[in-house]
Design an enzyme around this catalytic site. Structure first.
Site, PDB file in Angstrom:
ATOM      1  N   GLY A  47       0.866  -1.181   0.000  1.00  0.00           N
ATOM      2  CA  GLY A  47       0.000   0.000   0.000  1.00  0.00           C
ATOM      3  C   GLY A  47       0.902   1.230   0.000  1.00  0.00           C
ATOM      4  O   GLY A  47       1.845   1.320   0.816  1.00  0.00           O
ATOM      5  N   ALA A  48       0.638   2.162  -0.926  1.00  0.00           N
ATOM      6  CA  ALA A  48       1.582   3.257  -1.159  1.00  0.00           C
ATOM      7  C   ALA A  48       1.964   4.044   0.105  1.00  0.00           C
ATOM      8  O   ALA A  48       3.154   4.205   0.410  1.00  0.00           O
ATOM      9  CB  ALA A  48       1.020   4.178  -2.239  1.00  0.00           C
ATOM     10  N   ARG A  89      10.084  -1.259  -4.516  1.00  0.00           N
ATOM     11  CA  ARG A  89       8.821  -1.298  -5.278  1.00  0.00           C
ATOM     12  C   ARG A  89       8.811  -0.074  -6.192  1.00  0.00           C
ATOM     13  O   ARG A  89       8.981   1.051  -5.704  1.00  0.00           O
ATOM     14  CB  ARG A  89       7.582  -1.204  -4.346  1.00  0.00           C
ATOM     15  CG  ARG A  89       7.333  -2.298  -3.340  1.00  0.00           C
ATOM     16  CD  ARG A  89       6.702  -3.575  -3.859  1.00  0.00           C
ATOM     17  NE  ARG A  89       5.536  -3.568  -4.687  1.00  0.00           N
ATOM     18  CZ  ARG A  89       4.269  -3.621  -4.269  1.00  0.00           C
ATOM     19  NH1 ARG A  89       3.987  -3.631  -2.975  1.00  0.00           N
ATOM     20  NH2 ARG A  89       3.277  -3.686  -5.127  1.00  0.00           N
ATOM     21  N   GLN A 136      -5.895  -8.650  -2.921  1.00  0.00           N
ATOM     22  CA  GLN A 136      -5.900  -7.692  -1.800  1.00  0.00           C
ATOM     23  C   GLN A 136      -7.319  -7.300  -1.401  1.00  0.00           C
ATOM     24  O   GLN A 136      -7.566  -6.924  -0.261  1.00  0.00           O
ATOM     25  CB  GLN A 136      -5.112  -6.424  -2.174  1.00  0.00           C
ATOM     26  CG  GLN A 136      -3.611  -6.606  -2.240  1.00  0.00           C
ATOM     27  CD  GLN A 136      -3.141  -6.856  -3.651  1.00  0.00           C
ATOM     28  OE1 GLN A 136      -3.859  -7.456  -4.463  1.00  0.00           O
ATOM     29  NE2 GLN A 136      -1.944  -6.424  -3.977  1.00  0.00           N
ATOM     30  N   ASP A 183      -1.541   4.713  -6.337  1.00  0.00           N
ATOM     31  CA  ASP A 183      -0.139   4.510  -5.963  1.00  0.00           C
ATOM     32  C   ASP A 183       0.719   5.665  -6.468  1.00  0.00           C
ATOM     33  O   ASP A 183       1.793   5.919  -5.931  1.00  0.00           O
ATOM     34  CB  ASP A 183       0.339   3.180  -6.538  1.00  0.00           C
ATOM     35  CG  ASP A 183      -0.436   2.038  -5.894  1.00  0.00           C
ATOM     36  OD1 ASP A 183       0.007   1.530  -4.859  1.00  0.00           O
ATOM     37  OD2 ASP A 183      -1.517   1.701  -6.404  1.00  0.00           O
TER      38      ASP A 183
END
Ligand code: MRU
Length: 371
Positions: free
Chosen positions: A64-65, A100, A211, A252
């Site tokens: 999760g950003a 990421r 998710q 994101d």
């Protein structure tokens, strides 16, 4: 609220309230919820070095950003405890940044930490970094709470007009678990539910890592929000038949022109929403806006993940063990782009902590005035 205090606002799991990341009691590291085990096991992981934080981000123990950004900040702080030299700082920043590629909060947090640390004497760097990481967490929680307050203004009129349950569709997990607290896309849902509005969430399962089915459903359930998991392909049908009042998704990375990267499949939901004249909102804090990119569709880097996530699935076997099984034909190739970019023209508005704006360069730059 300080970062080491549990939030009292959301019921999380079996009566336990907490943020998703916090300093360990012995201050030798941080603790996080291992999201690879949810919804079947709720386990806390201790991360005591920058390498462990980097691995936790890369393997999606944390994801999760906004949460990735917060974790990276603590990762750099832990690196400064090990070796606070300029060289070690540069190496750690590079390693964390590469963990990421799509979520811009990662680079945002590392750049912010670097600005604080670069002119400080090495002896002071760990303390400075630890405090700054805690500030990033506190600010993220506050931003998400404000996103909830602002997003409620979009749900409330629909509830009043409809005088019946409001159905919200979301994709992936942009809730409490994807942030330090409250969530982005789910923050308005929690705010509406807590304000007594009758809301129900259609939860896209969100293949390949699920998710939605595992994380969004888990946290909505823990908070008592009515919800239904649907196959990713069901959204268009529900929209055609008047069963979706609005869509809210996270992001994101939002480019300065309003294009928004989110979990793969988001773009298709936005197309279906447009075809059915259903509002499609993106909820994100300012830390998710990438002011350096003016064309999100062309410029946002899309993470390519392993084919294994497509060809296999993990779940709970009847014997209570987590098991991974193959679901695809052996020998077939599989591709796994993890995100897509929804063009700004398909986005009704962007919900931020500073207010709700149009998904345009002008709309977003109106937020900058206060930055
Ligand atoms: O790959 P993940 O699980 O880290 O993906 C991030 C997300 O959860 C989503 O894309 C989300 O909707 C935006 S992050 C608040």
């Amino acid at each position: 609220m300080r970062s080491d205090e549990p939030s009292e606002d959301l019921l999380k799991y079996q009566g336990r309230h907490s943020r998703t990341i916090w300093p360990a009691a012995d201050a030798l590291g941080i603790e996080v919820i291992d999201q690879t085990l949810l919804p079947f096991r709720f386990e806390i992981r201790q991360l005591r070095s920058c390498a462990q934080v980097e691995a936790a981000i890369r393997t999606m123990v944390v994801r999760g950003a906004p949460l990735i950004g917060a974790a990276a900040a603590y990762g750099l702080a832990l690196a400064m405890r090990e070796d606070a030299s300029d060289g070690a700082m540069a190496t750690s920043i590079a390693a964390l940044r590469a963990s990421r590629p799509t979520a811009v909060n990662l680079g945002w947090a590392l750049d912010r930490m670097h600005r604080i640390l670069r002119h400080a004497p090495p002896a002071q760097r760990f303390d400075l970094a630890w405090r700054e990481a805690a500030r990033i967490c506190d600010e993220d929680a506050e931003s998400c709470r404000a996103i909830g307050r602002n997003g409620l203004q979009l749900i409330d009129p629909i509830a009043r007009r409809k005088q019946a349950r409001v159905n919200i569709l979301t994709h992936c997990n942009a809730g409490w678990l994807a942030t330090v607290d409250y969530g982005t896309a789910l923050a308005p849902v929690y705010a509406a539910h807590d304000a007594g509005l009758d809301v129900h969430v259609w939860v896209d399962e969100t293949r390949p890592r699920n998710q939605g089915a595992s994380l969004t459903a888990f946290e909505l359930g823990a908070h008592g929000v009515p919800h239904t998991i649907i196959a990713d392909n069901a959204g268009g049908h529900l929209m055609q038949h008047g069963q979706v009042d609005l869509c809210i998704v996270g992001a994101d990375r939002v480019a300065a022109n309003g294009d928004a990267a989110n979990k793969i499949g988001t773009y298709l939901k936005a197309l279906a929403a447009r075809d059915n004249e259903i509002p499609f909102h993106v909820a994100a804090p300012l830390s998710t806006i990438d002011w350096t990119m003016m064309d999100g569709v062309r410029q946002i880097p899309i993470e390519e993940r392993g084919a294994h996530e497509v060809t296999h699935m993990t779940g709970l076997a009847d014997n209570g063990e987590l098991q991974t099984i193959r679901i695809a034909s052996p020998g077939s190739a599989a591709a796994n782009p993890a995100f897509d970019v929804t063009p700004a023209r398909l986005i009704t508005s962007i919900i931020t902590e500073r207010g709700i704006v149009k998904a345009t360069a002008e709309g977003l730059s109106s937020l900058k005035v206060f930055a």
